[in-house]
Each structure stands twice: as C-alpha cells, then as structure tokens.
Design an enzyme around this catalytic site. Structure first.
Site, short mmCIF file in Angstrom:
data_model
loop_
_atom_site.label_atom_id
_atom_site.label_comp_id
_atom_site.label_asym_id
_atom_site.label_seq_id
_atom_site.Cartn_x
_atom_site.Cartn_y
_atom_site.Cartn_z
N CYS A 21 39.00 36.14 -63.75
CA CYS A 21 40.09 36.82 -63.05
C CYS A 21 41.41 36.09 -63.21
CB CYS A 21 39.75 36.95 -61.56
SG CYS A 21 39.43 35.38 -60.73
N ASN A 22 41.36 34.81 -63.55
CA ASN A 22 42.60 34.03 -63.66
C ASN A 22 42.98 33.64 -65.08
OD1 ASN A 22 43.41 33.89 -60.92
ND2 ASN A 22 41.77 32.42 -60.53
N SER A 45 42.65 24.83 -63.19
CA SER A 45 42.44 25.98 -62.30
C SER A 45 43.50 26.05 -61.22
CB SER A 45 41.06 25.88 -61.65
OG SER A 45 40.03 25.92 -62.61
N GLN A 65 33.51 26.78 -60.10
CA GLN A 65 33.11 28.09 -60.63
C GLN A 65 33.41 28.21 -62.12
OE1 GLN A 65 35.07 31.47 -58.87
NE2 GLN A 65 33.50 32.89 -59.50
N GLN A 99 31.37 29.62 -65.56
CA GLN A 99 31.96 30.67 -66.39
C GLN A 99 32.10 30.22 -67.84
OE1 GLN A 99 35.43 31.09 -63.94
NE2 GLN A 99 34.68 32.94 -62.93
N GLU A 123 42.69 39.67 -44.45
CA GLU A 123 42.28 38.87 -45.60
C GLU A 123 41.78 37.49 -45.18
OE1 GLU A 123 44.13 37.08 -49.77
OE2 GLU A 123 45.36 38.35 -48.48
N MET A 124 42.51 36.80 -44.29
CA MET A 124 42.09 35.47 -43.86
C MET A 124 40.76 35.54 -43.10
SD MET A 124 44.08 33.17 -44.98
CE MET A 124 43.76 31.76 -43.93
N SER A 125 40.58 36.59 -42.33
CA SER A 125 39.31 36.76 -41.61
C SER A 125 38.16 36.94 -42.59
CB SER A 125 39.39 37.96 -40.67
OG SER A 125 40.35 37.73 -39.66
#
EC number: 1.2.1.70
Length: 445
Positions: free
Chosen positions: A50-51, A109, A116, A120, A192-194
């Site tokens: 994704c990055n 990263s 992760q 990958q 989002e934070m939750s």
C-alpha cells in the site's frame, strides 16, 4: 551485470499516485514474467504494497535496464515514461543493494522499523522464485537481506516500542495488567482512532470488547466489522463498572465521562484496577475526576510523550542497523566477485584432471601388467603433482576477485591456460532463453 532498483514510495508519490501504480494481487505473477521477457532484464523481483511499488532487476546494461523497467511500469499502468520518472527513485549498484537491505529491515518505511515489510519482501521474493525470474544473484541477495533484517530486528528490538497513539494506549494497559487476554475493554467512539485502538486490542489478544457510540448504528457497524460487541452510549455507566480498560476517542465538545459518573462507577468497582485512556481532543474524560490508587488515567499528552520517547529509541535502533549495512554490501560484493573466479578455477581444475586421466590411460596402454596397487600409487602421485602445480595459479585467480580489473585479468588468465569458463552473465542469459522458449512453446505469448 548490474543491479537496479526503481522505487515509487511515500516520499516520491502521494497516495493517489501510489494507488495508480499498485499491482493487483492476481496479476503480480504474470507481471513478473512480463518484465522478465523485457530486453536487458536477466532477473527481477516486484514488490507492491500500500505504501510502495518497487522493481528490482539484474540487467546487462544500466541505461537500457533502467529504461526498460520504466517503460514496463508505464505500459502496465497506462502512464508515460516521463510520469514514471517523476514519481520514482532510481538506485544502481551498491546503492540498489543498500536500498534492498534498508527496505527489508523497515528503515525506509513510514513507521520506522515496522516488521510487516519483511514478510512482504519475503513473499515478493518467493513469488519471483516460483515464477523463475530470479537467478544466482537475487537468490543470494534476497536471502541475505531477509536474514539480515530478521537478525537486526531480534538484536535491536526496534519494533517493540509503540510509535502510534492507538498502539501506545494498548501498551500502557499492558504495563498495568500484563497479559490482557482475560480483560474487558470498552471503546468509546467509532471513528478512525477508535478502530485503530480496537485493532490493537484485538492484536493484544482481547476478545471481550464493547464499542459504544452516540450513534448506535456506527457502533454496530464497527463492532460487526471486527466481530466484537456494541452498545448505546446510554449504557456507558453500566459498562464502566465492569470494564478493565476504557479508551475514549470521540468528537464530543463536552466530557463523555464525567466526575459524577466515575464517582458512581468507583463506588461499585470496589477498587478493582482500571485503566482510562483519553485520546480525544478536546478531552472526553474530565481531568478533575478524583481517582483512587487502583485507577490509572492517561490523556493524549501522556501518550504523545511515550510515542516521542519510543520514536527516539527506534531511531537509535535504526541507526545501529544502518551502520551494519555497509558490511553486508561488502559481503555481497565479495561473493559476486568470486562468481567470476569460481568458474575459471573449475575450468582449470577440469583441464588438469583431463590431463591426469589422459596420462593414466597412456600408462595403462604402455604398462598393461601393472598391479592395481601400483596403478593407484601412480595415480595418487600424478594427482599430487597436478595439485602442487595448480596451487599458485588458483591462489592468484582468487586474489583477482578483489581486483577492479578482474574481468580483463581473468580473461588473460584463461588465455594463458587455454581454458574457457562460462560466465555468470552467459548462464543467466541461457536460463532466460530457456525460460522464454518454454513459455512460448506452451503458448504464453
């Protein structure tokens, strides 16, 4: 042969651009083979997350290899070559090797030192191996990089310290309770934070989690997405009585957990340990709450202080890992240099052994009455003579591995001894031709 790495990452392209050049999971294998068919490319590995989207290749020429990789990416994603150039970084030779080590170890990263990417990178390498697009160079290099990253993470514990607020919240709870598996957590909020906090709690082994939100439907949506429980905000008081961990992150303008509410909760809890974590701005939990000695309360500033301290520790660990990479590059280069020498030494030994065997055949013809014992003695001594004669030439050949003009001198060496060794380049080229020939025969154009 030259190692080239072309990287499109979070530094060179925003998320919208990175989305455009991300390989689909079901197309990555075919893409490996498509690139392998490209002129100048002898080995290749494609990493797509994704990055970042990265292409690593062994090419016969730097300029043509770089161009054909950029053209491959442009055609694959419907872009112009110049667009690919603008959004990418190019690394060649030692810089490419260093980049592979840095990426694999998590030093490149967004979250410094994350693990992760190691998995990958390993998966990308395994896919390339399975598709036959790696060879001698990359099989060695990627195994070395993966081994190095594993060792570096183990020796420095770089990934052990929380560097996100939501992860830090869970780490603080661990410091109070130790093992969290049997604990009950309440998450106040459904943003989002939750969700990040929920994921970190699940990652810590907690399965008794209740999501509470002013809009019950949003709490239900988040809870069902991650197979946890949900409740209406009106049930918060009751939930707090039985909660061990409370993480609150709403957009409310007033306190969600008030002093009056907590006075009632604490009376019913009978001093059972409890962790309150407020990651909202403005704050959700009234700072005026009078807590007893078994209730631990943290706000966003406490968490950021922990994150900042952990970031400094991660950076120190990253610096320590980075200092080891030059030695890894040297080890790789020494190995590559020996690749040119080993076939020459092998060819020299094979020629010498042929001479020894021809000599023994001649002796057998001229002295047919020799006993088996006499023949073994003669064979042993002729081999000994050959080994002594080869000792100095082989030593000189090995020393050429560190010579900047090793290719020319090894060619001269072969001319002197009238031998011909198959170079790694020729072997890679032959392997590629066999692979492509088989693919075309099977109808994969």
């Amino acid at each position: 042969m030259h190692i080239i790495a072309i990287s499109i990452n979070h530094r060179t392209a925003d998320v919208a651009l990175r989305e455009k050049v991300a390989f689909k999971a079901d197309a990555i294998r075919e893409s490996h083979l498509d690139l392998f068919e490209t002129k100048s490319i002898l080995e290749n590995v494609i990493l797509s997350t994704c990055n970042r989207t990265e292409v690593y290749a062994v090419a016969d020429q730097i300029h043509t290899g770089r161009y054909y990789i950029q053209r491959f990416l442009a055609r694959k994603f419907g872009l112009e070559v110049d667009e690919i150039k603008e959004m990418s970084e190019v690394f060649v030779g030692d810089e490419a090797v260093e980049h592979i080590f840095r990426v694999t170890a998590g030093l490149d990263s967004i979250v410094l030192g994350e693990t992760q990417i190691l998995g990958q990178m390993r998966d990308a390498f395994f896919i390339a191996q399975e598709e036959g697009t790696t060879g001698t160079i990359f099989n060695h290099l990627f195994k070395q990089a993966i081994t190095f990253a594993k060792r570096a993470h183990h020796e420095t514990d770089i990934a052990d310290n929380a560097v996100s607020v939501s992860y830090a919240a869970v780490e603080l709870a661990k410091k109070v309770f130790g093992n969290l598996k049997s604990k009950h957590a309440v998450i106040v909020g459904a943003g989002e934070m939750s969700e990040l906090s929920l994921l970190n709690l699940l990652g810590a082994g907690i399965d008794n989690i209740t999501v509470v939100n002013r809009t019950k439907e949003r709490a239900q949506q988040l809870a069902e997405k991650h197979q946890t429980q949900y409740a209406d905000l009106s049930n918060l008081n009751e939930l707090l009585v039985n909660a061990d961990i409370v993480i609150s992150s709403t957009s409310a303008q007033n306190y969600v957990i008030t002093q009056e509410m907590m006075n009632n909760v604490l009376d019913q809890r009978r001093h059972e340990p409890m962790v309150l974590i407020d990651i909202a701005v403005p704050r959700d939990i009234d700072p005026a709450i009078e807590l007893d000695m078994n209730v631990f309360s943290y706000d966003i500033d406490d968490l950021k202080g922990l994150v900042d301290a952990n970031l400094r520790e991660r950076q120190a660990a990253a610096d320590q890992i980075a200092e080891q990479i030059p030695a890894e590059i040297n080890e790789h280069n020494d190995w590559v240099n020996m690749l040119g020498v080993v076939p020459v030494i092998r060819a020299l030994r094979e020629k010498a052994m042929h001479i020894q065997q021809d000599t023994m055949d001649s002796i057998d013809r001229k002295l047919p009455d020799l006993s088996e014992r006499e023949r073994k003695v003669i064979s042993k001594h002729t081999k000994s003579i050959i080994n002594q004669m080869l000792k100095d030439p082989i030593k000189q050949a090995k020393e050429l591995s560190n010579d900047k003009n090793s290719s020319e001198k090894l060619e001269l060496f072969q001319n002197i001894f009238d031998i011909e060794a198959e170079s790694e380049y020729k072997k890679s080229l032959a392997k590629k031709e066999r692979k492509l020939s088989a693919r075309h025969i099977l109808g994969f154009e």
